[in-house]
Design an enzyme around this catalytic site. Structure first.
Site, PDB file in Angstrom:
ATOM      1  N   ASP A 106      83.601  44.623  89.485  1.00 50.94           N
ATOM      2  CA  ASP A 106      83.635  44.435  90.936  1.00 50.94           C
ATOM      3  C   ASP A 106      84.366  45.597  91.586  1.00 50.94           C
ATOM      4  O   ASP A 106      85.167  46.278  90.939  1.00 50.94           O
ATOM      5  CB  ASP A 106      84.370  43.132  91.282  1.00 50.94           C
ATOM      6  CG  ASP A 106      83.644  41.917  90.720  1.00 50.94           C
ATOM      7  OD1 ASP A 106      82.427  42.021  90.483  1.00 50.94           O
ATOM      8  OD2 ASP A 106      84.310  40.892  90.514  1.00 50.94           O
TER       9      ASP A 106
HETATM   10  N1  URA Z   1      84.668  39.407  85.933  1.00 51.42           N
HETATM   11  C1  URA Z   1      84.816  39.479  87.270  1.00 51.42           C
HETATM   12  O1  URA Z   1      84.955  38.475  87.945  1.00 51.42           O
HETATM   13  N2  URA Z   1      84.811  40.687  87.841  1.00 51.42           N
HETATM   14  C2  URA Z   1      84.700  41.843  87.143  1.00 51.42           C
HETATM   15  O2  URA Z   1      84.718  42.922  87.734  1.00 51.42           O
HETATM   16  C3  URA Z   1      84.553  41.747  85.747  1.00 51.42           C
HETATM   17  C4  URA Z   1      84.536  40.514  85.150  1.00 51.42           C
END
Ligand code: URA
Length: 240
Positions: A106
């Protein structure tokens, strides 16, 4: 390996564009197997022929494997009209046309992201069927309990979401390490949400058998060595 045009190899390896290669050859600055070639369109085998450009021996790499310590605020996509991507952060000498981030973090997640042009390895590393574990360090807004560890271990089912059993190790009142081998959308955040917690910080520390290099500051990257490349898909590597 199949023969390829010299200028194509040089542009693919980010050494010189095709026009530059032509000029370099005409100037006598390219040697193949010890002989100057005045033409840049000859066919050579990049894996077995010795290619020297401006006195420097070409270290041919079919694919690149780059470990980046992704900063927050950067998207893990190849291109984005509005925001900087991990590809935009690559230094000049590691730029190649077909590079992409293998898997997504993310925008606000930091840590280990692999950037490569090897689709096959990327698939092997990411497919949940292959059980390659990824280790995350998590901070959340709730005091974590053994009950939460238990729920993660049993496999969380929440509405339409089902997540495979995952190991969680509590490292502080509201911090933990979590290891998963799936990569569902916002997976860690949704897993924590289903035990009543919101993730406030998330960092990926390890993929398969490869830890994020602590020497890399956020935004920095380096190439992986041969041993690390094969450890990326090592399913026997589990931290927790
Ligand atoms: N899980 C998440 O919620 N976000 C990420 O960036 C990676 C794994």
């Amino acid at each position: 390996m199949a023969l390829q045009r010299l200028d194509k190899i040089l542009s693919g390896q980010n050494i010189a564009t095709r026009t530059e290669s032509k000029k370099l050859a005409l100037k006598g600055l390219i040697c193949v197997n010890g002989e100057i070639t005045k033409r840049s369109d000859i066919k050579v085998d990049p894996e077995t022929d010795e290619i020297i450009v401006k006195g420097k021996k070409l270290r041919y790499r079919k694919h690149l494997y780059i470990m980046m310590n992704k900063p927050a605020g950067i998207v893990s996509a190849s291109r984005d009209k509005n925001t900087k991507t991990v590809i935009d952060l690559l230094p000049e000498h590691l730029r190649r046309d077909d590079l992409f981030p293998a898997g997504r973090l993310d925008r606000d997640t930091t840590g280990f992201i692999l950037i490569t042009d090897d689709g096959e390895l990327s698939h092997k590393m990411l497919s949940p069927k292959n059980h390659v574990y990824k280790l995350y360090s998590v901070e959340c807004d709730k005091i974590l309990t053994r009950d939460d560890v238990q729920k993660f271990a049993e496999g969380i089912v929440s509405g339409e979401d089902t997540f495979l059993p995952a190991a969680m190790k509590i490292t502080g009142t509201n911090t933990a390490l979590v290891e998963i081998c799936e990569g569902k959308f916002h997976q860690i955040k949704r897993m924590f949400h289903s035990v009543g917690a919101e993730v406030t910080r998330l960092k990926r520390l390890k993929i398969g058998g490869v830890f994020l290099d602590e020497k890399l500051s956020e935004g920095e990257c380096r190439e992986l060595d041969e041993k690390e490349i094969s450890a990326l898909t090592d399913k026997t590597e589990k931290e927790l």
